[in-house]
Scaffold this motif. Structure first.
Motif, PDB file in Angstrom:
ATOM      1  N   VAL A 102      46.830  33.091  31.512  1.00 26.11           N
ATOM      2  CA  VAL A 102      47.272  34.364  32.069  1.00 26.11           C
ATOM      3  C   VAL A 102      46.051  35.225  32.375  1.00 26.11           C
ATOM      4  O   VAL A 102      45.086  35.259  31.609  1.00 26.11           O
ATOM      5  N   ARG A 103      46.072  35.894  33.495  1.00 28.70           N
ATOM      6  CA  ARG A 103      44.954  36.754  33.887  1.00 28.70           C
ATOM      7  C   ARG A 103      44.831  37.951  32.947  1.00 28.70           C
ATOM      8  O   ARG A 103      45.797  38.360  32.299  1.00 28.70           O
ATOM      9  N   VAL A 152      52.929  33.552  39.858  1.00 30.26           N
ATOM     10  CA  VAL A 152      52.048  33.190  40.965  1.00 30.26           C
ATOM     11  C   VAL A 152      50.620  33.133  40.433  1.00 30.26           C
ATOM     12  O   VAL A 152      50.334  33.626  39.339  1.00 30.26           O
ATOM     13  N   PHE A 153      49.726  32.560  41.237  1.00 28.27           N
ATOM     14  CA  PHE A 153      48.306  32.645  40.924  1.00 28.27           C
ATOM     15  C   PHE A 153      47.790  33.943  41.524  1.00 28.27           C
ATOM     16  O   PHE A 153      47.929  34.183  42.719  1.00 28.27           O
ATOM     17  N   GLY A 154      47.220  34.798  40.685  1.00 29.07           N
ATOM     18  CA  GLY A 154      46.761  36.098  41.150  1.00 29.07           C
ATOM     19  C   GLY A 154      45.256  36.226  41.131  1.00 29.07           C
ATOM     20  O   GLY A 154      44.582  35.740  40.215  1.00 29.07           O
ATOM     21  N   ASP A 177      38.746  38.082  37.522  1.00 30.33           N
ATOM     22  CA  ASP A 177      39.899  38.475  36.708  1.00 30.33           C
ATOM     23  C   ASP A 177      41.157  37.704  37.096  1.00 30.33           C
ATOM     24  O   ASP A 177      42.278  38.142  36.825  1.00 30.33           O
ATOM     25  N   SER A 178      40.983  36.565  37.704  1.00 34.39           N
ATOM     26  CA  SER A 178      42.119  35.803  38.216  1.00 34.39           C
ATOM     27  C   SER A 178      42.833  35.030  37.117  1.00 34.39           C
ATOM     28  O   SER A 178      42.340  34.879  36.003  1.00 34.39           O
ATOM     29  N   GLY A 179      44.015  34.521  37.470  1.00 38.70           N
ATOM     30  CA  GLY A 179      44.773  33.702  36.541  1.00 38.70           C
ATOM     31  C   GLY A 179      46.251  33.751  36.854  1.00 38.70           C
ATOM     32  O   GLY A 179      46.671  34.293  37.885  1.00 38.70           O
ATOM     33  N   ARG A 180      47.038  33.199  35.959  1.00 41.56           N
ATOM     34  CA  ARG A 180      48.490  33.219  36.141  1.00 41.56           C
ATOM     35  C   ARG A 180      48.996  34.648  36.006  1.00 41.56           C
ATOM     36  O   ARG A 180      48.643  35.366  35.075  1.00 41.56           O
ATOM     37  N   SER A 181      49.824  35.048  36.946  1.00 40.78           N
ATOM     38  CA  SER A 181      50.319  36.412  36.976  1.00 40.78           C
ATOM     39  C   SER A 181      51.740  36.386  37.507  1.00 40.78           C
ATOM     40  O   SER A 181      52.417  35.366  37.434  1.00 40.78           O
ATOM     41  N   ASP A 182      52.207  37.533  38.031  1.00 41.57           N
ATOM     42  CA  ASP A 182      53.491  37.521  38.718  1.00 41.57           C
ATOM     43  C   ASP A 182      53.359  38.293  40.019  1.00 41.57           C
ATOM     44  O   ASP A 182      52.514  39.188  40.157  1.00 41.57           O
ATOM     45  N   LEU A 183      54.147  37.902  40.986  1.00 42.95           N
ATOM     46  CA  LEU A 183      54.034  38.412  42.352  1.00 42.95           C
ATOM     47  C   LEU A 183      54.040  39.929  42.396  1.00 42.95           C
ATOM     48  O   LEU A 183      53.167  40.554  43.012  1.00 42.95           O
ATOM     49  N   VAL A 184      55.016  40.548  41.765  1.00 41.13           N
ATOM     50  CA  VAL A 184      55.182  41.987  41.857  1.00 41.13           C
ATOM     51  C   VAL A 184      53.997  42.721  41.234  1.00 41.13           C
ATOM     52  O   VAL A 184      53.514  43.714  41.785  1.00 41.13           O
TER      53      VAL A 184
END
Length: 258
Positions: A102-103, A152-154, A177-184
């Motif tokens: 997770v980001r 999503v990947f953010g 600061d990337s990683g697994r996130s959510d679209l919204v």
């Protein structure tokens, strides 16, 4: 040539960029490298191509383009930006994405930090102090839940300067600061970043079709991000035009009253 850019030094040598992390930000180089390798496999051409990684140093290809920040962002590059974001969010297959960490600074951790900042607020004038008071009241009653979450990947950074326009397409840089996130949550961070409105309003979230729960989550996440920027912009910076903080105060009040 080398430029100090917040957390790292960038060296440019022809078509190769070397990014040396200098502040000890935990995991930043690893997140950058992971993003570049994932996108090279699943969305080739959207971001720099990874070359090498060792001891906090990431080497990658240099991509052409002009940062969208500072441009008059009109219909064509804005549409291309939405297309690039869609490609980013859909690039990593669900099975692969599930294994991505997770980001940093997801919503709940950020909400806790914002509460600390606002609790320690020093008076800055009636309008700003009202925005803080209303923000704390909203945070106290906030119950977001998990409705409207789409993994999503953010990229993890909403700065418009990270989107490069080459006249035909937009590509994306800077993934520390990337990683697994959510679209919204990603759309909210983009929408409220100071770079998206300080030189002229750029609205990106309305380029995405959201469900009812996602639209409600977007409103919640945008309020949270607007409070982040209330604190950040309270420390006057020559990087932003005079009056930027006062404009942010009004953005916060409008957001909380909506």
């Amino acid at each position: 040539m080398a430029d100090l850019v917040y957390t790292h030094v960038l060296d440019f040598d022809g078509d190769v960029v070397t990014k040396r992390y200098v502040d000890g930000k935990p995991g930043a180089a690893e997140r950058e490298w992971r993003a570049l390798t994932l996108l090279a496999e699943h969305a080739s051409g959207l971001s720099p191509r990874p070359i090498a990684f060792e001891d906090g140093v990431v080497r990658m290809t240099r991509i052409a383009g002009v940062p969208l920040r500072g441009l008059a962002v009109e219909e064509v590059p804005l549409t291309a930006m939405a297309e690039a974001l869609t490609e980013l969010y859909e690039a990593v297959p669900p099975g692969v994405l599930a294994a991505v960490p997770v980001r940093p600074w997801q919503a709940e951790a950020l909400a806790g930090q914002v509460r600390e900042w606002l609790d320690a607020w020093r008076p800055r004038g009636p309008r700003a102090d009202r925005a803080v008071k209303e923000g704390l009241r909203w945070l106290a009653g906030r119950r977001p839940g998990e409705s409207g979450v789409r993994p999503v990947f953010g990229a993890g950074d909403g700065n418009l300067a990270n989107f490069l326009w080459d006249g035909a397409r937009v590509r994306i840089v800077d993934f520390e600061d990337s990683g697994r996130s959510d679209l919204v949550y990603e759309l909210a961070e983009l929408s409220e970043h100071v770079s998206m409105w300080v030189d002229g309003e750029v609205e990106i979230a309305d380029r995405f079709e959201l469900s009812g729960p996602q639209a409600r989550r977007l409103r919640d996440c945008r309020r949270l991000q607007s409070l982040v920027w209330l604190f950040l912009l309270s420390h006057d910076s020559p990087r932003n035009p005079p009056g930027t903080f006062d404009r942010q105060v009004e953005r916060v009040l409008r957001s909380l009253e909506a």
